[in-house]
Scaffold this motif. Structure first.
Motif, PDB file in Angstrom:
ATOM      1  N   TYR A 265       0.794  -1.215   0.000  1.00  0.00           N
ATOM      2  CA  TYR A 265       0.000   0.000   0.000  1.00  0.00           C
ATOM      3  C   TYR A 265       0.836   1.280   0.000  1.00  0.00           C
ATOM      4  O   TYR A 265       0.408   2.302  -0.557  1.00  0.00           O
ATOM      5  N   GLU A 266       2.027   1.281   0.606  1.00  0.00           N
ATOM      6  CA  GLU A 266       2.854   2.488   0.615  1.00  0.00           C
ATOM      7  C   GLU A 266       3.240   2.874  -0.814  1.00  0.00           C
ATOM      8  O   GLU A 266       3.170   4.043  -1.204  1.00  0.00           O
ATOM      9  N   LYS A 267       3.671   1.867  -1.592  1.00  0.00           N
ATOM     10  CA  LYS A 267       4.020   2.136  -2.988  1.00  0.00           C
ATOM     11  C   LYS A 267       2.781   2.576  -3.767  1.00  0.00           C
ATOM     12  O   LYS A 267       2.852   3.478  -4.616  1.00  0.00           O
ATOM     13  N   ALA A 268       1.661   1.915  -3.495  1.00  0.00           N
ATOM     14  CA  ALA A 268       0.415   2.251  -4.200  1.00  0.00           C
ATOM     15  C   ALA A 268       0.042   3.709  -3.968  1.00  0.00           C
ATOM     16  O   ALA A 268      -0.310   4.447  -4.908  1.00  0.00           O
ATOM     17  N   ILE A 269       0.133   4.164  -2.685  1.00  0.00           N
ATOM     18  CA  ILE A 269      -0.218   5.548  -2.359  1.00  0.00           C
ATOM     19  C   ILE A 269       0.784   6.518  -2.978  1.00  0.00           C
ATOM     20  O   ILE A 269       0.414   7.572  -3.509  1.00  0.00           O
ATOM     21  N   ALA A 270       2.063   6.145  -2.982  1.00  0.00           N
ATOM     22  CA  ALA A 270       3.099   7.016  -3.547  1.00  0.00           C
ATOM     23  C   ALA A 270       2.877   7.228  -5.044  1.00  0.00           C
ATOM     24  O   ALA A 270       2.977   8.365  -5.544  1.00  0.00           O
ATOM     25  N   TYR A 271       2.582   6.141  -5.788  1.00  0.00           N
ATOM     26  CA  TYR A 271       2.357   6.272  -7.229  1.00  0.00           C
ATOM     27  C   TYR A 271       1.061   7.031  -7.524  1.00  0.00           C
ATOM     28  O   TYR A 271       0.975   7.770  -8.508  1.00  0.00           O
ATOM     29  N   ALA A 272       0.038   6.844  -6.683  1.00  0.00           N
ATOM     30  CA  ALA A 272      -1.203   7.594  -6.871  1.00  0.00           C
ATOM     31  C   ALA A 272      -0.950   9.090  -6.728  1.00  0.00           C
ATOM     32  O   ALA A 272      -1.490   9.909  -7.492  1.00  0.00           O
ATOM     33  N   LYS A 273      -0.113   9.466  -5.764  1.00  0.00           N
ATOM     34  CA  LYS A 273       0.203  10.882  -5.560  1.00  0.00           C
ATOM     35  C   LYS A 273       1.001  11.441  -6.735  1.00  0.00           C
ATOM     36  O   LYS A 273       0.837  12.608  -7.118  1.00  0.00           O
ATOM     37  N   LYS A 274       1.893  10.602  -7.334  1.00  0.00           N
ATOM     38  CA  LYS A 274       2.603  11.037  -8.535  1.00  0.00           C
ATOM     39  C   LYS A 274       1.626  11.291  -9.679  1.00  0.00           C
ATOM     40  O   LYS A 274       1.772  12.243 -10.450  1.00  0.00           O
ATOM     41  N   ALA A 275       0.612  10.410  -9.804  1.00  0.00           N
ATOM     42  CA  ALA A 275      -0.407  10.573 -10.843  1.00  0.00           C
ATOM     43  C   ALA A 275      -1.177  11.877 -10.634  1.00  0.00           C
ATOM     44  O   ALA A 275      -1.459  12.617 -11.587  1.00  0.00           O
ATOM     45  N   ILE A 276      -1.510  12.185  -9.370  1.00  0.00           N
ATOM     46  CA  ILE A 276      -2.233  13.424  -9.055  1.00  0.00           C
ATOM     47  C   ILE A 276      -1.378  14.638  -9.408  1.00  0.00           C
ATOM     48  O   ILE A 276      -1.869  15.628  -9.971  1.00  0.00           O
ATOM     49  N   GLU A 277      -0.091  14.564  -9.102  1.00  0.00           N
ATOM     50  CA  GLU A 277       0.821  15.672  -9.398  1.00  0.00           C
ATOM     51  C   GLU A 277       0.833  16.000 -10.891  1.00  0.00           C
ATOM     52  O   GLU A 277       0.762  17.174 -11.289  1.00  0.00           O
ATOM     53  N   ILE A 278       0.873  14.951 -11.726  1.00  0.00           N
ATOM     54  CA  ILE A 278       0.891  15.176 -13.176  1.00  0.00           C
ATOM     55  C   ILE A 278      -0.469  15.685 -13.654  1.00  0.00           C
ATOM     56  O   ILE A 278      -0.554  16.570 -14.515  1.00  0.00           O
ATOM     57  N   ALA A 279      -1.568  15.141 -13.107  1.00  0.00           N
ATOM     58  CA  ALA A 279      -2.908  15.585 -13.501  1.00  0.00           C
ATOM     59  C   ALA A 279      -3.098  17.062 -13.212  1.00  0.00           C
ATOM     60  O   ALA A 279      -3.696  17.802 -14.014  1.00  0.00           O
ATOM     61  N   GLU A 280      -2.597  17.511 -12.042  1.00  0.00           N
ATOM     62  CA  GLU A 280      -2.679  18.935 -11.702  1.00  0.00           C
ATOM     63  C   GLU A 280      -1.805  19.764 -12.647  1.00  0.00           C
ATOM     64  O   GLU A 280      -2.172  20.854 -13.071  1.00  0.00           O
ATOM     65  N   SER A 293      -9.021   8.904  -7.694  1.00  0.00           N
ATOM     66  CA  SER A 293      -9.727   7.633  -7.469  1.00  0.00           C
ATOM     67  C   SER A 293      -8.748   6.531  -7.098  1.00  0.00           C
ATOM     68  O   SER A 293      -9.031   5.693  -6.231  1.00  0.00           O
ATOM     69  N   SER A 294      -7.568   6.517  -7.745  1.00  0.00           N
ATOM     70  CA  SER A 294      -6.567   5.495  -7.414  1.00  0.00           C
ATOM     71  C   SER A 294      -6.028   5.704  -5.997  1.00  0.00           C
ATOM     72  O   SER A 294      -5.771   4.731  -5.270  1.00  0.00           O
ATOM     73  N   LEU A 295      -5.866   6.979  -5.591  1.00  0.00           N
ATOM     74  CA  LEU A 295      -5.402   7.271  -4.227  1.00  0.00           C
ATOM     75  C   LEU A 295      -6.455   6.858  -3.204  1.00  0.00           C
ATOM     76  O   LEU A 295      -6.136   6.227  -2.179  1.00  0.00           O
ATOM     77  N   TYR A 296      -7.707   7.199  -3.477  1.00  0.00           N
ATOM     78  CA  TYR A 296      -8.804   6.819  -2.577  1.00  0.00           C
ATOM     79  C   TYR A 296      -8.873   5.299  -2.420  1.00  0.00           C
ATOM     80  O   TYR A 296      -9.008   4.769  -1.305  1.00  0.00           O
ATOM     81  N   PHE A 297      -8.714   4.574  -3.529  1.00  0.00           N
ATOM     82  CA  PHE A 297      -8.805   3.120  -3.504  1.00  0.00           C
ATOM     83  C   PHE A 297      -7.662   2.515  -2.686  1.00  0.00           C
ATOM     84  O   PHE A 297      -7.864   1.601  -1.871  1.00  0.00           O
ATOM     85  N   ALA A 298      -6.438   3.022  -2.906  1.00  0.00           N
ATOM     86  CA  ALA A 298      -5.280   2.499  -2.175  1.00  0.00           C
ATOM     87  C   ALA A 298      -5.414   2.770  -0.674  1.00  0.00           C
ATOM     88  O   ALA A 298      -5.126   1.891   0.159  1.00  0.00           O
ATOM     89  N   GLN A 299      -5.855   3.981  -0.306  1.00  0.00           N
ATOM     90  CA  GLN A 299      -6.009   4.332   1.110  1.00  0.00           C
ATOM     91  C   GLN A 299      -7.106   3.500   1.771  1.00  0.00           C
ATOM     92  O   GLN A 299      -6.970   3.067   2.922  1.00  0.00           O
ATOM     93  N   LYS A 300      -8.168   3.256   1.030  1.00  0.00           N
ATOM     94  CA  LYS A 300      -9.263   2.446   1.566  1.00  0.00           C
ATOM     95  C   LYS A 300      -8.783   1.027   1.864  1.00  0.00           C
ATOM     96  O   LYS A 300      -9.069   0.461   2.933  1.00  0.00           O
ATOM     97  N   LYS A 301      -8.047   0.421   0.906  1.00  0.00           N
ATOM     98  CA  LYS A 301      -7.550  -0.933   1.095  1.00  0.00           C
ATOM     99  C   LYS A 301      -6.502  -0.996   2.216  1.00  0.00           C
ATOM    100  O   LYS A 301      -6.358  -2.018   2.895  1.00  0.00           O
ATOM    101  N   ALA A 302      -5.790   0.126   2.409  1.00  0.00           N
ATOM    102  CA  ALA A 302      -4.765   0.176   3.460  1.00  0.00           C
ATOM    103  C   ALA A 302      -5.365   0.421   4.836  1.00  0.00           C
ATOM    104  O   ALA A 302      -4.656   0.382   5.841  1.00  0.00           O
ATOM    105  N   GLY A 303      -6.654   0.693   4.899  1.00  0.00           N
ATOM    106  CA  GLY A 303      -7.314   0.943   6.169  1.00  0.00           C
ATOM    107  C   GLY A 303      -7.236   2.384   6.619  1.00  0.00           C
ATOM    108  O   GLY A 303      -7.586   2.706   7.757  1.00  0.00           O
TER     109      GLY A 303
END
Length: 553
Positions: A265-280, A293-303
């Motif tokens: 999950y740490e890697k998942a959240i890190a890559y999601a944040k990179k995706a958000i950075e580029i989208a912005e 959505s990918s960040l929300y999904f990773a955080q949800k699965k991580a608890g």
């Protein structure tokens, strides 16, 4: 020499940001050149560049291109303009207008036998149908059209031996098959593209897309996260090589989903944040929604439920904002189909609802247009139904008339046959009576043996005349031709004897007295007596003609 350099720049222009880096130089050429052909093509290429960067600027240069194209009157330049105008409509969600522009471009390129222009036009037309199809199974027909046009483009690129074009088409085919849930075909298309790229040692931007698209199959279908991650890392390497930032959002986002699947999950959240950075960075609402959505999904699965809920609410907010924009595009699309209906609806909305909120106005406009569309559909259906009923009625009338005609002809034919048989019978009886008279005369002048022989002949002749089989056949045929006639007579005047029935039938056939007497094998006096008895039974006055009465009964 200067113009030659400019033309080489124009020929080398493509849709990627790296290949259109010198847009300022193009603007300078457009501003300073007096060559109409050069200025027109430069304006088209500038509009093409801004098509994926700044829609308003793209519209501006396409409008300028339109005026110059009309002035230049060059077929190839006109076709190129239509192709780029179609791409602009595609990117702004005006799909019907986009299709029309592509069809115009295809028509001109076909006339010019410009294979590359046709390939690019078919490819764009396939993409617009792909966008409309998406992953919605209910609009599969759009995806099928996309497949058709992409395959058309594939054949043309193969004819040109255009490796880069073929690879691009394989990527598009794979995306369409994936959206149609035909994953084996999608995987096969992506692998064909990658195989061709490896053979040709090609590492263009489109190879990165192929890797990323193939990774989607391994993520969604096979759950082979390691294979998917390997493909995405290769895609990122190629994107970085070409300086492509927008597509990197997609790659980082899918890396996040893959690591979530692996429960890293740490890697998942890190890559999601990179995706958000580029989208912005690229300021793309669709990419923002997907990245968050990918960040929300990773955080949800991580608890991490608090952070997940926060990002979920942010996604909903972005989605509502984007929906509002897309809803405006949908209204514009409907306006293109029902322009006259829209105008009436807008007038009614403006007059009656000047103080309504923006959302209420949009809702009312959509409702008015839908009602008008439904009304139009009902009217069209009613007209079609009425037309079908009229056509069916005409056909039924024609069939009935034909049946009546055939029945009439059959009746007339049977009537003629029956009359012919009766006249033949009358002729035969007349002949037999003549023979009988000759036999009677012979008996008065010959000896006994001849008298006995003549007596036998007379009996045979009388027996033949009284033969009832012919009358039974006649009775059946007469009743068939004059159905209900005898029943009506019986109902009105009671039953009739065989001899009366025969007389009535012959009168109904409108035979002369001579023909009736010969047929019945009676004398003229006998016929008069029979007619008198029948007249009495029918209760006819002396002024009424019995044959006329029977014919009209």
């Amino acid at each position: 020499m200067r113009n030659l350099k400019v033309l080489l720049v124009l020929i080398g222009l493509n849709a990627s940001a790296q290949e259109i880096a010198n847009v300022d130089s193009l603007k300078s050429i457009f501003k300073n050149s007096s060559n109409l052909h050069l200025r027109t093509n430069t304006a088209i290429q500038i509009g093409r560049y801004f098509n994926s960067v700044n829609i308003d600027s793209s519209k501006k240069y396409l409008a300028i291109s339109h005026e110059l194209v009309n002035e230049l009157k060059d077929d190839k330049t006109t076709a190129t303009y239509h192709l780029n105008q179609g791409n602009n409509y595609k990117n702004t969600g005006q799909y019907i207008k986009g299709v029309k522009e592509y069809e115009k471009a295809i028509s001109i390129f076909e006339r010019l036998k410009d294979t590359l222009g046709l390939a690019n036009s078919y490819n764009s037309l396939g993409l617009i149908y792909k966008i409309q199809g998406g992953d919605n199974r209910e609009v599969r027909s759009f995806s099928e059209k996309g497949l058709y046009y992409e395959n058309q483009a594939l054949e043309l690129h193969k004819a040109l031996k255009d490796t880069i074009g073929i690879i691009s088409i394989y990527s598009n085919l794979g995306i369409i098959y994936r959206d149609m849930a035909e994953l084996k075909k999608a995987e096969s298309s992506f692998l064909k593209g990658l195989s061709l790229a490896n053979k040709s040692r090609n590492e263009t931007y489109s190879i990165g897309i192929l890797n990323a698209n193939l990774s989607q199959i391994y993520l969604d279908h096979y759950k082979d996260y390691d294979r998917a991650i390997s493909l995405l890392n290769e895609a990122i390497r190629i994107y970085e090589k070409h300086g492509i930032r927008t597509s990197m959002e997609h790659a980082y986002r899918n890396l996040s989903y893959n690591y979530t699947g692996k429960k890293e999950y740490e890697k998942a959240i890190a890559y999601a944040k990179k995706a958000i950075e580029i989208a912005e960075e690229v300021d793309d609402d669709h990419r923002r929604i997907n990245a968050y959505s990918s960040l929300y999904f990773a955080q949800k699965k991580a608890g991490l439920f608090e952070e997940s809920l926060k990002n979920y609410e942010h996604v909903r907010s972005l989605d509502d904002s984007l929906f509002s924009i897309e809803k405006t595009n949908i209204i514009a699309e409907m306006d293109a189909k029902f322009e006259s209906v829209k105008k009436d609806a807008q007038i009614n909305v403006l007059n009656a609802n000047a103080k309504l909120s923006r959302i209420q106005k949009i809702g009312l406009a959509i409702g008015s247009i839908l009602i008008a569309i439904i009304a139009l559909g009902v009217i069209i259906n009613l007209n079609l139904k009425r037309k079908r009923e009229i056509e069916l009625g005409e056909k039924e009338k024609a069939i009935a008339a034909e049946k009546l005609k055939v029945a009439k002809l059959e009746t007339e034919h049977k009537q003629k046959e029956l009359t012919a048989k009766i006249l033949q019978l009358a002729s035969k009886n007349h002949f037999l009576r003549t023979i009988e008279k000759e036999t009677e005369a012979l008996r008065e002048n010959v000896d006994g043996s001849v008298i006995r022989a003549s007596s036998r002949i007379s009996r045979l002749l009388k027996q033949d005349v009284r033969d009832s089989e012919q009358w039974e056949q006649f009775s059946a045929e007469f009743s068939s031709l004059n159905q209900g006639f005898l029943d009506r007579l019986k109902s009105a005047f009671g039953s009739f004897s065989k001899s009366e029935f025969r007389l009535i039938s012959l009168l109904k056939m409108n035979l002369s007295s001579r023909e009736i007497a010969d047929t019945l094998n009676i004398t003229d006096d006998g016929l008069k007596k029979a007619r008198y008895r029948l007249r009495k039974k029918l209760k006819l006055s002396s002024d009424e003609d019995i044959q006329t009465y029977i014919l009209s009964f």
